[in-house]
Design an enzyme around this catalytic site. Structure first.
Site, PDB file in Angstrom:
ATOM      1  N   ASP A 477       0.865  -1.160   0.000  1.00 38.71           N
ATOM      2  CA  ASP A 477       0.000   0.000   0.000  1.00 38.71           C
ATOM      3  C   ASP A 477       0.913   1.224   0.000  1.00 38.71           C
ATOM      4  OD1 ASP A 477      -2.862   1.004   0.321  1.00 38.71           O
ATOM      5  OD2 ASP A 477      -1.814   2.058   1.914  1.00 38.71           O
ATOM      6  N   LYS A 478       0.349   2.401  -0.225  1.00 34.87           N
ATOM      7  CA  LYS A 478       1.189   3.604  -0.296  1.00 34.87           C
ATOM      8  C   LYS A 478       1.259   4.333   1.049  1.00 34.87           C
ATOM      9  CE  LYS A 478      -0.214   7.444  -2.258  1.00 34.87           C
ATOM     10  NZ  LYS A 478       0.075   8.486  -1.239  1.00 34.87           N
TER      11      LYS A 478
END
Length: 1133
Positions: A477-478
């Site tokens: 995920d970022k």
């Protein structure tokens, strides 16, 4: 045709069976005649038990059901059909007739009651109860309200609560509202462990060995097995206790429930049933069930579910006349109305009608927390070739053992041995070929790796550590994973007259002027004040801090200060809708305002197009291409709106229309300093990195470039797929991020695909044949919902057929309900320490992605160590197998010889070989992931050939020596010396076995085992060099020294104890007679012999009078005794 059971962890087929008396009688006789062996077989294979005792029938007639999973494992489980008797309850009038038993006519309970008996058939699968629905002839899950209920029906059917009689019926049918995790009794854990096929085979082997007098060795193995079983049972008991303690405190919560007849009263939460009406009076409460809010609003902490300890606002289910089910009406955002079990209610906001109210949706294990606990109790089985190959490997060794059994029978029968001896020796050779410790050996590397990981990464699924060694793709995920958790407010770009104005940067000495933009930043959020501290989403917090306003709570607006904004109603943020809105009122004015914030593409679609700047997309790309996170703001004036409408008839879609675009809020999200080096390290190891985020596509691509996922010079192809519109079919477009056109076939491997969640959804639905091709080079997935993330992980796993290995998903704490992707992944890592992370196989205590290469390193080391131990045990068994087979012509290895080989050499090697730590640098390739592979099989075959040649040569050469004497005939194990050093045969009491063949083969096989252990302990590139494993290195040296000592020691007691005899010729032709080699080695180390001969030699060399010259010496009688080795002396007679 089999039916399917809904609601289990995986798709399950169900078959009906009916018990037959005569079949059960025959099976019982089989249990007795087989001394329980048939019962044990049925315990391992429950489907055989059902097939033997029952006949197939319809589910309606069945008293036993057989469940089969539809995955590749096809696992079977049998369940007994039980009855729930409702006749004992004081039922309402008319319940015995055709009338409904409960007021909700759509309830499955009404369709499941057998009248007039008032009985219900049910089964329980994975803690979930299913009842038989006579109308559709299927088992239906019970314990939750029907999803077919509309918003209107939930309000009117259950808004006033249930009657007392209906509560009792539902309590009996649905069961208690409790997530009960039994602390499993030690005796149950013990029996389950010892009935494992591995221990059953070991028990058979030990029984055979004890019958042959191998008491010391058998006792040693029994002690070790008891320790192993004890540690396993202790570990399982501890896990059971921890999980029990985790959920037990929430089973007994005092709640206020309203009924139609008795009003509101307090009761224990275990008596709650679906349909009950809960009263939320403002006190802090840990919710004991899933409930849908029908009146008032709540602020809850969903950290238990999402891993994010951030307050979330819940709004009431709208009272609308819609025929759609309530979940469908709320679309993807129905969760904003649901209070989930295990979450904590922090604050409640009452309405004019009284305190906040909620209707119980689900109870017990049907709840969100119950599902979380069930995922731990019944984890998805790990489909890893290593464990499947291990079984095939054991089967292959068993085949070799069967050939050995046939060989033994032929040898012993040809020599006329008794049948009892033939059977015993044949079974002995069979057990020698199959080391019973092979299954356990696969876990040794895992156990040590888990211990090393314990300080950094917590693991609830140790068997997945080996899988980590095969990982070649990681999904990140970022926000919070690759980038910092918090966002910094960089600036606001206001829009006025459909044009962007001058940017207002933060921090700034000039305060943000009052206006709609300031109003949106001050009010369009979900922040709350708890314990005198503003809490909420980090993005909302940064945005609000930029206004320099404060938040205060005033129950009465007339008490509020002159200047301020009152938030009257809130439409919370949803990851599915990608926006949030609030209805507010400026204090002292009659005007109502609606403010919206969210994804720029979404917000602009709700705005009047004449208010959206022409260069909107260009300006948006300017900032997203720099890695900024961009939020859009919008506004609408609501003039005639009444406050009472906010919680009743106001439709969100009606309010959120015709907005005025206000501008763009630009947030800076910096990469964590560890991100780039880790991505670079993974790339160097040829491990692919993929970003899966809920952020803007262009921002995600920019962050991917900055992080190193997309290398400089690599092209990014944006994929945009659209669903069919009217007569136009679904479409998919490919374009370069640099606005160039390109065809799919025109590129090689120097490109990356990027797409958003909508395009991914369309591709999976309309272009599924293209999906594998896209995934091979896809690097960025943006605007992905939690469900799409789980789907993507599953699709990546399917590519394993094409040669892709392990997959891993690293998810942050910022994704609501995103832990499903962690459970789907082969090795999901959570960076959150919240309670929800217990569903993740791995939880990192390092708040960044450094845990990823660390886990892969340990996984590779564990996998290589497991393979090494398996190969070693295989060769050890075959070495012993070959030696025993050869010795069957003359004798057999002695008891202490087996004890030394099995305990002092093999056992200690298996326990210490895996202690070698992981190599600090990731190699650009993975270790082998299959036991049944040409390199491994070739390694074993060549070593076996060498073993056969060496032992056969030793066996034959010793017979050629002039001092060789044959001592016993084939199969004689009972050889006893008549005097020290003198051998003879005896059929009496068993004693040590002395033979030249034995004395030759035992040291050869023992040293061969030590050499194999050294050869298979390879270090680089997956483990550190062998010399760094000090315990193992010292152990091998000591083992070799002991073997050589036992072989060359001139001590009669040693030879008699170890069943050896001294030979004239040893392997001196190869090593010992190589004088130059030994002298070189001794000179290098400065070695001086301690033998009396060498001592005298050194003494005389230093004596100047020696040797005497021209001297005459007379003979004198010597007083020194001459030592003669009795064994050596008698062997030449």
């Amino acid at each position: 045709m089999p039916c399917r059971v809904e609601g289990s962890s995986y798709a399950t087929e169900i078959f009906g069976y009916k018990t037959q008396g005569w079949r059960r009688v025959f099976c019982t006789a089989g249990y007795i005649l087989s001394c329980g062996a048939l019962l044990l077989l049925f315990y391992w294979r429950p489907e055989w038990d059902v097939w033997a005792n029952c006949i197939r029938c319809s589910l309606e007639e069945a008293d036993i059901v057989l469940l089969r999973t539809t995955d590749e494992f096809q696992r079977y489980t049998q369940k007994k059909v039980t009855w729930i008797d409702l006749s004992t309850l004081a039922l309402p009038f008319g319940s015995n007739s055709d009338g409904p038993l409960v007021a909700d006519k759509d309830s499955v309970i009404n369709r499941a009651v057998m009248k007039p008996q008032l009985k219900i058939r049910c089964i329980q699968v994975q803690k979930i109860r299913y009842i038989w629905d006579f109308s559709v002839k299927e088992f239906k899950k019970v314990g939750s309200l029907e999803d077919s209920n509309t918003c209107h029906s939930i309000h009117h059917k259950f808004g006033a609560g249930l009657t007392r009689e209906e509560q009792k019926i539902r309590q009996l049918v649905c069961g208690p509202n409790a997530i009960e995790v039994e602390i499993r009794p030690i005796w149950k854990l013990l029996f389950k462990e010892i009935l494992n096929p591995f221990y059953v085979f070991q028990a058979f082997t030990l029984t055979l060995w004890l019958s042959q007098g191998y008491i010391e060795y058998s006792v040693a193995i029994i002690i070790l097995s008891i320790i192993s079983v004890g540690l396993t049972v202790y570990d399982l008991r501890q896990q059971s206790t921890k999980l029990h303690d985790l959920v037990e405190e929430h089973n007994k919560v005092q709640v206020t429930v309203c009924t139609k007849s008795e009003g509101c009263k307090e009761l224990e939460s275990c008596y709650l049933v679906p349909g009950d009406m809960l009263l939320l009076d403002g006190k802090k409460l840990s919710l004991p069930c899933d409930a849908v809010l029908i009146d008032g609003s709540c602020i809850v902490n969903e950290g238990m579910l999402t891993g994010e300890s951030v307050p979330v606002t819940k709004t009431p289910l709208p009272l609308v006349e819609s025929l759609m089910p309530w979940k469908t009406h709320s679309m993807e955002d129905y969760r904003r109305h649901v209070l989930f079990c295990g979450t904590e209610v922090i604050q409640t906001k009452a309405t004019g009608r009284g305190p906040a109210r909620a209707v119980v949706l689900q109870t017990g294990f049907n709840t969100a927390k119950g599902d979380l606990v069930r995922s731990i109790l019944y984890p998805k089985p790990v489909n890893f070739k290593l464990y499947r190959d291990a079984f095939k490997f054991i089967i292959g060794l068993s085949v070799i053992g069967v050939f050995g059994l046939i060989y033994t029978v032929c040898v012993f029968v040809s020599h006329g041995k008794p049948v009892a001896d033939v059977v015993t020796m044949a079974l002995l050779l069979l057990t020698a070929a199959v080391p019973p410790a092979i299954p356990a050996a696969l876990t040794t590397g895992t156990v040590y790796a888990q211990r090393r990981l314990k300080k950094k990464i917590f693991c609830i699924s140790p068997q997945r550590i080996n899988i980590c060694g095969q990982i070649n793709l990681v999904c990140f995920d970022k926000t919070g994973t690759l980038t910092e958790d918090g966002l910094d407010l960089w600036g606001i770009i206001p829009s006025e007259g459909s044009r962007f104005q001058k940017i207002h940067k933060f921090p700034s000495s000039t305060p943000l002027p009052w206006g709609p933009v300031c109003g949106a930043m001050a009010s369009c959020h979900s922040l709350v004040v708890l314990d005198k501290k503003i809490q909420g989403d980090p993005l909302d917090l940064k945005m609000f801090e930029g206004t320099h306003w404060i938040i205060s709570h005033f129950p009465d607006l007339f008490q509020a200060p002159v200047e301020g904004i009152a938030i009257l109603h809130q439409f919370p943020f949803s990851s599915g809708l990608q926006r949030m809105s609030v209805v507010s009122q400026k204090i002292g004015e009659e005007q109502y305002d609606l403010y919206m914030k969210g994804a720029p593409e979404i917000v602009s679609s709700f705005c009047r197009q004449d208010t959206v700047p022409v260069n909107f997309l260009k300006e948006l790309k300017t900032y997203t291409s720099q890695g900024f996170r961009v939020i859009a703001l919008a506004h609408k004036v609501l003039i005639t709106l009444l406050i009472a409408c906010f919680t009743t008839a106001l439709a969100r879609e009606e309010a959120e229309s015709g907005l005025v675009f206000l501008g763009l809020l630009v947030m800076e999200n910096r990469l964590k300093q560890e991100t780039k080096p880790v991505i670079r390290e993974l790339a160097a190891a040829r491990i692919r990195s993929v970003m899966v985020t809920g952020d803007n596509l262009q921002t995600a691509v920019t962050v991917a470039r900055n992080a190193g996922m997309i290398h400089t010079g690599s092209k990014v192809i944006l994929i945009e797929a659209k669903e069919p519109e009217g007569s136009a079919p679904a479409s998919i477009a490919w374009r370069l991020a640099e606005d160039c056109k390109i065809t799919l076939e025109g590129e090689t491997c120097n490109y990356h695909f990027a797409m958003n969640g909508k395009s991914y959804q369309v591709i999976t639905k309309y272009f599924y044949n293209l999906l594998p091709k896209i995934l091979v080079n896809a690097t960025v997935f943006a605007r992905m919902s939690p469900g799409q993330k789980s789907s993507l992980v599953e699709e990546f796993q399917k590519l394993e057929v094409g040669g892709v290995g392990g997959w891993m998903d690293v998810s942050p704490s910022s994704d609501s309900h995103g832990f499903q992707a962690l459970k789907m992944a082969h090795a999901g890592i959570s960076l959150s320490e919240q309670e929800a992370s217990v569903a993740s196989p791995f939880t990192s205590q390092i708040p960044n992605i450094q845990c990823v290469p660390e886990l892969i390193r340990e996984g590779r080391a564990a996998l290589v160590a497991s393979f090494a131990v398996v190969k070693y045990l295989t060769l050890y068994g075959l070495i012993q197998f070959v030696g025993t087979a050869l010795l069957f012509w003359v004798s057999i290895f002695g008891n202490y010889q087996y004890l030394i080989q099995d305990v002092i050499i093999t056992l200690l090697v298996c326990l210490t070989m895996s202690l070698t730590e992981a190599y600090p640098k990731l190699a650009p390739y993975r270790p082998p992931g299959q036991l049944i592979s040409p390199p491994l099989l070739l390694s074993i075959i060549l070593n076996v050939c060498f073993t056969i040649a060496m032992q056969t040569c030793g066996f034959l050469l010793v017979k050629q020596q002039p001092w060789y004497v044959a001592h016993c005939s084939p199969g004689n194990q009972t050889v006893s010396p008549t005097s020290p050093g003198e051998n003879g045969t005896s059929s009496g009491a068993q004693s040590t076995v002395l033979s030249y063949e034995d004395t030759t083969l035992w040291p050869l096989s023992s040293i061969n085992c030590i050499i194999v252990a050294f050869v298979f302990s390879k270090g680089k590139p997956f483990r550190k060099p062998i010399y760094t494993n000090y315990v193992f290195s010292v152990l091998l040296a000591l083992q070799l020294a002991i073997c050589l000592f036992l072989f060359f020691a001139d001590i009669d007691a040693v030879y008699r104890a170890t069943a050896l005899t001294l030979c004239h010729v040893t392997p001196q032709d190869v090593i010992l007679q190589n004088k130059h080699l030994w002298l070189l080695i001794k000179a290098w180390f400065g070695y001086q012999s301690n033998s009396q001969h060498r001592k005298w030699q050194r003494m005389l060399q230093s004596d100047p009078s020696w040797p005497p010259v021209n001297a005459k010496d007379f003979e004198a009688k010597s007083t020194d005794e001459i030592y003669i080795n009795p064994t050596y002396e008698h062997s030449n007679e």
